[in-house]
Scaffold this motif. Structure first.
Motif, PDB file in Angstrom:
ATOM      1  N   VAL A  14      73.718 117.981  67.643  1.00 43.76           N
ATOM      2  CA  VAL A  14      72.320 118.336  67.385  1.00 43.76           C
ATOM      3  C   VAL A  14      72.245 119.552  66.470  1.00 43.76           C
ATOM      4  O   VAL A  14      71.476 119.575  65.489  1.00 43.76           O
ATOM      5  CB  VAL A  14      71.584 118.603  68.718  1.00 43.76           C
ATOM      6  CG1 VAL A  14      70.225 119.245  68.466  1.00 43.76           C
ATOM      7  CG2 VAL A  14      71.411 117.302  69.498  1.00 43.76           C
ATOM      8  N   ARG A  15      73.027 120.568  66.766  1.00 42.73           N
ATOM      9  CA  ARG A  15      72.996 121.778  65.939  1.00 42.73           C
ATOM     10  C   ARG A  15      73.457 121.474  64.513  1.00 42.73           C
ATOM     11  O   ARG A  15      72.911 122.005  63.544  1.00 42.73           O
ATOM     12  CB  ARG A  15      73.858 122.869  66.577  1.00 42.73           C
ATOM     13  CG  ARG A  15      73.317 123.363  67.916  1.00 42.73           C
ATOM     14  CD  ARG A  15      74.108 124.560  68.433  1.00 42.73           C
ATOM     15  NE  ARG A  15      73.677 124.963  69.756  1.00 42.73           N
ATOM     16  CZ  ARG A  15      72.604 125.703  70.023  1.00 42.73           C
ATOM     17  NH1 ARG A  15      71.846 126.117  69.026  1.00 42.73           N
ATOM     18  NH2 ARG A  15      72.299 126.029  71.267  1.00 42.73           N
ATOM     19  N   ALA A  16      74.478 120.625  64.388  1.00 40.33           N
ATOM     20  CA  ALA A  16      74.975 120.274  63.053  1.00 40.33           C
ATOM     21  C   ALA A  16      73.945 119.453  62.285  1.00 40.33           C
ATOM     22  O   ALA A  16      73.723 119.672  61.083  1.00 40.33           O
ATOM     23  CB  ALA A  16      76.292 119.511  63.171  1.00 40.33           C
ATOM     24  N   TYR A  17      73.291 118.496  62.945  1.00 40.56           N
ATOM     25  CA  TYR A  17      72.311 117.638  62.282  1.00 40.56           C
ATOM     26  C   TYR A  17      71.083 118.431  61.820  1.00 40.56           C
ATOM     27  O   TYR A  17      70.466 118.100  60.805  1.00 40.56           O
ATOM     28  CB  TYR A  17      71.853 116.524  63.216  1.00 40.56           C
ATOM     29  CG  TYR A  17      72.886 115.439  63.460  1.00 40.56           C
ATOM     30  CD1 TYR A  17      74.138 115.445  62.841  1.00 40.56           C
ATOM     31  CD2 TYR A  17      72.609 114.395  64.335  1.00 40.56           C
ATOM     32  CE1 TYR A  17      75.065 114.463  63.086  1.00 40.56           C
ATOM     33  CE2 TYR A  17      73.543 113.391  64.582  1.00 40.56           C
ATOM     34  CZ  TYR A  17      74.766 113.431  63.954  1.00 40.56           C
ATOM     35  OH  TYR A  17      75.701 112.450  64.194  1.00 40.56           O
ATOM     36  N   LEU A  18      70.715 119.467  62.578  1.00 41.51           N
ATOM     37  CA  LEU A  18      69.500 120.226  62.256  1.00 41.51           C
ATOM     38  C   LEU A  18      69.767 121.413  61.340  1.00 41.51           C
ATOM     39  O   LEU A  18      68.818 122.052  60.873  1.00 41.51           O
ATOM     40  CB  LEU A  18      68.829 120.718  63.546  1.00 41.51           C
ATOM     41  CG  LEU A  18      68.362 119.614  64.518  1.00 41.51           C
ATOM     42  CD1 LEU A  18      67.710 120.235  65.741  1.00 41.51           C
ATOM     43  CD2 LEU A  18      67.400 118.651  63.833  1.00 41.51           C
ATOM     44  N   ILE A  31      71.314 110.309  56.133  1.00 45.82           N
ATOM     45  CA  ILE A  31      71.964 109.003  56.194  1.00 45.82           C
ATOM     46  C   ILE A  31      73.308 109.080  56.924  1.00 45.82           C
ATOM     47  O   ILE A  31      73.822 108.083  57.419  1.00 45.82           O
ATOM     48  CB  ILE A  31      72.137 108.434  54.767  1.00 45.82           C
ATOM     49  CG1 ILE A  31      72.448 106.935  54.851  1.00 45.82           C
ATOM     50  CG2 ILE A  31      73.226 109.183  54.009  1.00 45.82           C
ATOM     51  CD1 ILE A  31      72.454 106.257  53.499  1.00 45.82           C
ATOM     52  N   ARG A  32      73.901 110.285  56.973  1.00 43.55           N
ATOM     53  CA  ARG A  32      75.190 110.467  57.651  1.00 43.55           C
ATOM     54  C   ARG A  32      75.022 111.009  59.078  1.00 43.55           C
ATOM     55  O   ARG A  32      76.015 111.249  59.761  1.00 43.55           O
ATOM     56  CB  ARG A  32      76.080 111.432  56.856  1.00 43.55           C
ATOM     57  CG  ARG A  32      76.364 110.970  55.438  1.00 43.55           C
ATOM     58  CD  ARG A  32      77.139 109.673  55.432  1.00 43.55           C
ATOM     59  NE  ARG A  32      77.231 109.102  54.090  1.00 43.55           N
ATOM     60  CZ  ARG A  32      77.191 107.814  53.819  1.00 43.55           C
ATOM     61  NH1 ARG A  32      77.053 106.937  54.804  1.00 43.55           N
ATOM     62  NH2 ARG A  32      77.282 107.382  52.590  1.00 43.55           N
ATOM     63  N   GLN A  33      73.797 111.193  59.502  1.00 42.12           N
ATOM     64  CA  GLN A  33      73.548 111.689  60.860  1.00 42.12           C
ATOM     65  C   GLN A  33      73.524 110.497  61.824  1.00 42.12           C
ATOM     66  O   GLN A  33      72.477 109.935  62.136  1.00 42.12           O
ATOM     67  CB  GLN A  33      72.242 112.465  60.902  1.00 42.12           C
ATOM     68  CG  GLN A  33      72.274 113.739  60.076  1.00 42.12           C
ATOM     69  CD  GLN A  33      70.961 114.496  60.109  1.00 42.12           C
ATOM     70  OE1 GLN A  33      70.072 114.194  60.903  1.00 42.12           O
ATOM     71  NE2 GLN A  33      70.825 115.492  59.249  1.00 42.12           N
ATOM     72  N   ARG A  34      74.669 110.122  62.275  1.00 40.27           N
ATOM     73  CA  ARG A  34      74.778 108.953  63.136  1.00 40.27           C
ATOM     74  C   ARG A  34      74.066 109.178  64.475  1.00 40.27           C
ATOM     75  O   ARG A  34      74.252 110.225  65.105  1.00 40.27           O
ATOM     76  CB  ARG A  34      76.240 108.633  63.416  1.00 40.27           C
ATOM     77  CG  ARG A  34      77.013 108.122  62.212  1.00 40.27           C
ATOM     78  CD  ARG A  34      78.364 107.588  62.645  1.00 40.27           C
ATOM     79  NE  ARG A  34      79.048 106.911  61.549  1.00 40.27           N
ATOM     80  CZ  ARG A  34      80.045 106.054  61.716  1.00 40.27           C
ATOM     81  NH1 ARG A  34      80.477 105.779  62.941  1.00 40.27           N
ATOM     82  NH2 ARG A  34      80.612 105.473  60.680  1.00 40.27           N
ATOM     83  N   PRO A  35      73.284 108.206  64.930  1.00 37.55           N
ATOM     84  CA  PRO A  35      72.758 108.291  66.303  1.00 37.55           C
ATOM     85  C   PRO A  35      73.911 108.377  67.302  1.00 37.55           C
ATOM     86  O   PRO A  35      74.990 107.822  67.070  1.00 37.55           O
ATOM     87  CB  PRO A  35      71.984 106.983  66.464  1.00 37.55           C
ATOM     88  CG  PRO A  35      71.639 106.561  65.069  1.00 37.55           C
ATOM     89  CD  PRO A  35      72.794 107.013  64.220  1.00 37.55           C
ATOM     90  N   ILE A  36      73.677 109.075  68.392  1.00 34.22           N
ATOM     91  CA  ILE A  36      74.698 109.225  69.422  1.00 34.22           C
ATOM     92  C   ILE A  36      74.443 108.184  70.507  1.00 34.22           C
ATOM     93  O   ILE A  36      73.317 108.055  70.998  1.00 34.22           O
ATOM     94  CB  ILE A  36      74.676 110.638  70.012  1.00 34.22           C
ATOM     95  CG1 ILE A  36      74.999 111.652  68.900  1.00 34.22           C
ATOM     96  CG2 ILE A  36      75.659 110.778  71.163  1.00 34.22           C
ATOM     97  CD1 ILE A  36      74.666 113.068  69.249  1.00 34.22           C
TER      98      ILE A  36
END
Length: 512
Positions: A14-18, A31-36
């Motif tokens: 979450v911290r990396a994606y935001l 596009i590289r933020q894969r759902p977990i």
């Protein structure tokens, strides 16, 4: 992995994606933020860790169990729109906004937070008509034609097929677009959670003695037999309420939470003994410093299970007192902050506004902030409770103010109420401190060098209320035993390392 490690992995994601760079662009492109995708047995705590992560990251959370939805509520309702294509009018089917996506926007409006987690549970247990929508959601981060808003991280959860017959397998295309995390139940991790959330001591003591009963799922001719972490936590909540309301608890009731007859029967038998030990040993009398010679001989000759149950009962009695001291202290601190604000407001009071009016306005502002923080999920339950208790005290003091009072009279009246609260705090601390000394008196006579003392001191160090109390109030015997146990632990680790070295030498595998 266990649920604790999974929480760390998700929080890091979450911290990396935001996160963004100095230009405001995401460090990881959307596009590289894969759902977990969390895969694990039911009742293991997946939803709870989502709530914790959102709170700790300061973001919002929208959680749905997707099996409760139809295709229409997930995608939106179809409607006809007329368009002109190539000079001809055409009827085109479009869709309204998904209820789930609308909930995300509602949450942003309610909380003022534009970042959050969209958590979809039981994602691989949907109906046949909804299955394509879930694949589209994981692959394209959309429901129908509505994308998940920017700044929202997708986390989904599902059950392995051995726990749910309606599970659907994901295809390779979908699995190649998600981060899959497989979770297994782990008692030691759950015990940390149970301690932090103050679960009933009978539950935690029982599982310490019967760890094999923590999580069981079996199939029987009459249907599934199961015990889950959720079941233990829900049973704990009922046991605590039953204790306060003097409600009966029997095997039939326990079996409504622990859906495995053998486990339910075993815990019901333990529950009867646990209650009996409370009376037979006179635990409250011990903690009040009364003579305990009459029960000491029984404790010395008791079986291990009984001795550990007695330690649990002593800790439960102490934690009740520690908790009261902590709650009283937190409410007192919150009241003190309001008194400081009242003093400042009196110094800047405008004409036409009396001290009583000023104080009541401050009380109203305090309650409004609490309501807003609770609605936005910005406050922990225990902090909210402390602020609510403080607000009630402030209201009671404010009711005694008279508009004819001058500023000094009004402040003195409120300070009188506050001084009474300070005395209550001092009394609560004294009661807890005396009980702790009395408990050590008993433990030193009964189990001075046994495993019971190790458990007793360890739980005092780890319990949220006991640790907070000991950090603020010195207990010489606790410090002494803590140092002694830590020293022994270090010696044991050193001896174990020497034994391993000796084994490697004997096998010719140690280089010199």
């Amino acid at each position: 992995m266990d649920i604790k490690r999974a929480k760390q992995e998700i929080e890091s994601a979450v911290r990396a994606y935001l996160a963004t760079d100095d230009t405001g662009a995401p460090l990881i492109p959307p596009i590289r933020q894969r759902p977990i995708l969390l895969m694990g047995p039911p009742g293991i705590g997946k939803t709870q860790i989502m709530e914790q992560i959102a709170r700790e990251c300061g973001i919002a959370l929208v959680a749905y169990t997707i099996t409760h939805h139809t295709r229409q509520s997930a995608v939106g309702l179809p409607f006809i729109r007329h368009r002109n294509y190539g000079g001809a009018d055409r009827s085109v089917t479009e869709y309204t906004m998904s209820e789930i996506i609308a909930s995300v926007y509602d949450k942003m409006e309610q909380t003022g937070l534009d970042q959050g987690i969209l958590f979809i549970d039981e994602i691989n247990c949907v109906s046949e008509t909804l299955a394509p929508t879930m694949l589209q959601f994981l692959q394209g981060k959309t429901f129908g034609n509505q994308p998940v808003p920017a700044g929202w991280v997708i986390v989904a959860a599902g059950n392995p097929p051995e726990y749910n017959k309606s599970v659907r397998d994901f295809d390779l295309v979908t699995l190649d677009r998600v981060r899959r995390i497989d979770i297994e139940p782990e008692l030691t991790v759950w015990q940390e959670y149970a301690r932090a959330h103050r679960l009933h001591p009978a539950v935690t003591a029982y599982l310490e003695l019967r760890p094999q009963h923590f999580y069981k799922v079996e199939n029987d001719v009459d249907g599934p037999l199961f015990v889950t972490a959720r079941g233990w936590e829900d049973l704990s909540a009922y046991l605590q309420a039953a204790g306060r309301l003097d409600l009966p608890v029997d095997e039939a009731l326990i079996g409504q939470y622990l859906r495995h007859p053998d486990v339910a029967r075993d815990f019901a038998a333990y529950w009867v003994l646990y209650q009996k030990y409370q009376t037979d040993y006179g635990v409250e009398e011990i903690l009040q410093g009364k003579p305990f010679d009459a029960v000491l001989e029984r404790a010395l000759s008791a079986a291990f299970d009984e001795r550990m149950s007695l330690v649990s009962l002593l800790l439960a009695g102490l934690n009740t007192r520690f908790g009261e001291a902590r709650r009283t202290d937190a409410a007192t601190d919150a009241c003190y902050q309001q008194l400081r604000a009242f003093r400042r407001e009196l110094g800047a009071m405008e004409d036409g506004e009396g001290p009583a009016t000023v104080f009541r306005r401050l009380c109203g502002d305090c309650e409004a902030r609490l309501a807003a923080d609770k609605a936005a999920g910005r406050v922990l339950p225990e902090d909210a409770a402390a602020r609510a208790r403080a607000a009630a005290l402030l209201r009671s003091w404010g009711a005694k103010l008279d508009e004819r009072m001058d500023p000094d009279q009004a402040f003195d009246a409120v300070r009188t109420g506050f001084n009474s609260q300070v005395r209550r705090r001092e009394q609560a601390v004294a009661v807890a401190g005396d009980a702790l000394e009395a408990a050590f008196d008993f433990m030193e006579r009964a189990f001075p060098d046994g495993q019971e003392m190790v458990v007793f001191v360890n739980e005092l160090a780890l319990g949220p209320d006991s640790a907070a109390f000991l950090a603020e109030n010195e207990c010489e015997r606790f410090e002494t035993y803590s140092r002694r146990l830590l020293l022994h632990q270090g010696q044991d680790e050193l001896l174990a390392e020497l034994d391993r070295d000796e084994l490697r030498r004997s096998e010719g595998s140690l280089d010199f």
